[in-house]
Write a protein that holds these residues in place. Structure first.
Motif, PDB file in Angstrom:
ATOM      1  N   GLU A 171      43.256 -19.336  12.187  1.00 17.13           N
ATOM      2  CA  GLU A 171      43.134 -19.163  13.632  1.00 17.13           C
ATOM      3  C   GLU A 171      43.631 -20.401  14.377  1.00 17.13           C
ATOM      4  O   GLU A 171      44.311 -20.308  15.395  1.00 17.13           O
ATOM      5  CB  GLU A 171      41.685 -18.847  14.012  1.00 17.13           C
ATOM      6  CG  GLU A 171      41.269 -17.419  13.711  1.00 17.13           C
ATOM      7  CD  GLU A 171      42.136 -16.403  14.454  1.00 17.13           C
ATOM      8  OE1 GLU A 171      42.261 -16.521  15.696  1.00 17.13           O
ATOM      9  OE2 GLU A 171      42.721 -15.522  13.801  1.00 17.13           O
ATOM     10  N   LYS A 172      43.283 -21.583  13.860  1.00 14.33           N
ATOM     11  CA  LYS A 172      43.685 -22.820  14.518  1.00 14.33           C
ATOM     12  C   LYS A 172      45.199 -23.054  14.433  1.00 14.33           C
ATOM     13  O   LYS A 172      45.768 -23.747  15.273  1.00 14.33           O
ATOM     14  CB  LYS A 172      42.954 -24.006  13.893  1.00 14.33           C
ATOM     15  CG  LYS A 172      41.454 -24.013  14.139  1.00 14.33           C
ATOM     16  CD  LYS A 172      41.111 -24.316  15.574  1.00 14.33           C
ATOM     17  CE  LYS A 172      41.301 -25.779  15.894  1.00 14.33           C
ATOM     18  NZ  LYS A 172      40.877 -26.124  17.283  1.00 14.33           N
ATOM     19  N   THR A 173      45.862 -22.489  13.406  1.00 16.88           N
ATOM     20  CA  THR A 173      47.304 -22.706  13.265  1.00 16.88           C
ATOM     21  C   THR A 173      48.112 -21.988  14.338  1.00 16.88           C
ATOM     22  O   THR A 173      49.310 -22.258  14.479  1.00 16.88           O
ATOM     23  CB  THR A 173      47.818 -22.261  11.884  1.00 16.88           C
ATOM     24  OG1 THR A 173      47.626 -20.839  11.711  1.00 16.88           O
ATOM     25  CG2 THR A 173      47.118 -23.012  10.762  1.00 16.88           C
ATOM     26  N   ARG A 174      47.480 -21.104  15.099  1.00 16.28           N
ATOM     27  CA  ARG A 174      48.209 -20.402  16.162  1.00 16.28           C
ATOM     28  C   ARG A 174      48.741 -21.377  17.210  1.00 16.28           C
ATOM     29  O   ARG A 174      49.780 -21.143  17.817  1.00 16.28           O
ATOM     30  CB  ARG A 174      47.305 -19.357  16.829  1.00 16.28           C
ATOM     31  CG  ARG A 174      46.923 -18.204  15.927  1.00 16.28           C
ATOM     32  CD  ARG A 174      46.072 -17.184  16.664  1.00 16.28           C
ATOM     33  NE  ARG A 174      45.634 -16.113  15.797  1.00 16.28           N
ATOM     34  CZ  ARG A 174      46.364 -15.039  15.503  1.00 16.28           C
ATOM     35  NH1 ARG A 174      47.571 -14.897  16.028  1.00 16.28           N
ATOM     36  NH2 ARG A 174      45.887 -14.109  14.700  1.00 16.28           N
ATOM     37  N   GLU A 175      48.012 -22.458  17.446  1.00 15.48           N
ATOM     38  CA  GLU A 175      48.409 -23.414  18.473  1.00 15.48           C
ATOM     39  C   GLU A 175      48.834 -24.761  17.906  1.00 15.48           C
ATOM     40  O   GLU A 175      49.331 -25.610  18.641  1.00 15.48           O
ATOM     41  CB  GLU A 175      47.244 -23.633  19.453  1.00 15.48           C
ATOM     42  CG  GLU A 175      46.785 -22.372  20.172  1.00 15.48           C
ATOM     43  CD  GLU A 175      47.917 -21.746  20.995  1.00 15.48           C
ATOM     44  OE1 GLU A 175      48.761 -22.503  21.509  1.00 15.48           O
ATOM     45  OE2 GLU A 175      47.952 -20.513  21.116  1.00 15.48           O
ATOM     46  N   ALA A 176      48.636 -24.981  16.609  1.00 13.59           N
ATOM     47  CA  ALA A 176      48.961 -26.282  16.018  1.00 13.59           C
ATOM     48  C   ALA A 176      50.457 -26.409  15.757  1.00 13.59           C
ATOM     49  O   ALA A 176      51.165 -25.415  15.598  1.00 13.59           O
ATOM     50  CB  ALA A 176      48.186 -26.470  14.716  1.00 13.59           C
ATOM     51  N   GLY A 177      50.935 -27.649  15.694  1.00 14.33           N
ATOM     52  CA  GLY A 177      52.322 -27.886  15.345  1.00 14.33           C
ATOM     53  C   GLY A 177      52.516 -28.018  13.857  1.00 14.33           C
ATOM     54  O   GLY A 177      53.611 -27.795  13.338  1.00 14.33           O
ATOM     55  N   LEU A 178      51.427 -28.357  13.167  1.00 10.27           N
ATOM     56  CA  LEU A 178      51.493 -28.623  11.738  1.00 10.27           C
ATOM     57  C   LEU A 178      50.076 -28.603  11.185  1.00 10.27           C
ATOM     58  O   LEU A 178      49.150 -29.071  11.844  1.00 10.27           O
ATOM     59  CB  LEU A 178      52.120 -30.003  11.508  1.00 10.27           C
ATOM     60  CG  LEU A 178      52.568 -30.379  10.101  1.00 10.27           C
ATOM     61  CD1 LEU A 178      53.880 -29.654   9.762  1.00 10.27           C
ATOM     62  CD2 LEU A 178      52.783 -31.886  10.022  1.00 10.27           C
TER      63      LEU A 178
END
Length: 276
Positions: A232-239
């Motif tokens: 879920e957090k990877t939706r907005e993360a760059g890496l």
């Protein structure tokens, strides 16, 4: 130049071109040389692909040192060899070459268990320089190499770092309630375990915070499935950065369920850092 090198695998596909662009960005951040590798059965076939890759880098990243090379054998074998001593190894999300691409699983998944350096698997559709946060998936106090890498990466990018520590409630044998709230053996043990688990993320990054004072850090503990929380957090993360552990002296790093889930479904690129 620092003498460092970033290794990237190519095969002429669009997926490999995206990996190549990411690798070039990473090499520039590190003032490193970019090594472009094509693993192919017949080395005569490699010339046009490597020339096109080098030409793209010279056009878009003039001044970046580039070395090209062809290797016989599978992409996993070739990239694993080249990863030794590299600052970073970069691949796309599919197998390279006609043979390896037909095997079960991707090159990235199999390479994650053999690489000698951090492995960047390019996923999602974010731009290389999107300015998004770096995400660290921290599972235990053995993930020190992954944590160190995540802080360094956030510092290189001038980005914020979010450290996510996720844990699930474990099954407990039912016990008779205590007359005094919160004082039964099971309740005391649950409270002690919860306090300890919530402290893991803060404890692990304390020293790194002191070394990287310019990095803004947020530590988040979630009571849910770790793989789901990170995805879920990877939706907005760059890496997103995770560790791969060795189970025994001399063994190769292994991905857990979280690592497998991220390599298959992450919305942003994934860095797998092997534990030394």
């Amino acid at each position: 130049m620092t003498g460092q090198r970033v290794v990237v695998g190519v095969d002429g596909t669009l997926i490999a071109v995206r990996a190549l662009d990411w690798a070039a960005e990473e090499a520039e951040r590190r003032a490193a040389t970019l090594h472009i590798l094509y693993a192919v059965a017949d080395q005569d076939e490699a010339g046009p692909v490597l020339a096109a890759a080098a030409g793209r880098i010279h056009d878009h990243h003039p001044g970046l040192p580039v070395v090209t090379g062809a290797a016989e054998g599978t992409a996993v074998q070739a990239l694993a060899r080249e990863s030794e001593g590299a600052a970073l190894t970069v691949v796309g999300t599919r197998g390279f070459g006609r043979v390896t691409g037909t095997l079960f699983g991707s090159v990235s998944l199999r390479l994650a268990g053999h690489t000698h350096s951090p492995l960047l698997v390019v996923r999602g559709d974010h731009r290389c320089d999107g300015g998004r946060e770096v995400l660290l998936g921290l599972e235990s106090d053995t993930d020190v190499d992954a944590a160190a890498y995540a802080f360094q990466e956030a510092e290189r990018r001038g980005a914020r770092l979010t450290v996510l520590h996720a844990w699930s409630h474990r099954h407990q044998t039912p016990e008779l309630p205590s007359l005094i709230p919160g004082t039964s053996p099971g309740q005391r043990e649950a409270a002690r375990r919860e306090a300890g688990e919530e402290a893991v993320g803060r404890f692990d990054v304390a020293e790194l915070r002191q070394r990287h004072t310019g990095v803004g850090v947020e530590t988040v503990t979630v009571r849910t499935d770790p793989a789901h929380a990170l995805l879920e957090k990877t939706r907005e993360a760059g890496l997103v950065v995770i560790g791969a552990r060795r189970h025994g002296h001399g063994s190769t790093p292994r991905l857990g369920t979280v690592g497998h889930a991220l390599l298959h479904h992450s919305h942003c690129p994934v860095v797998v850092v092997p534990t030394r």
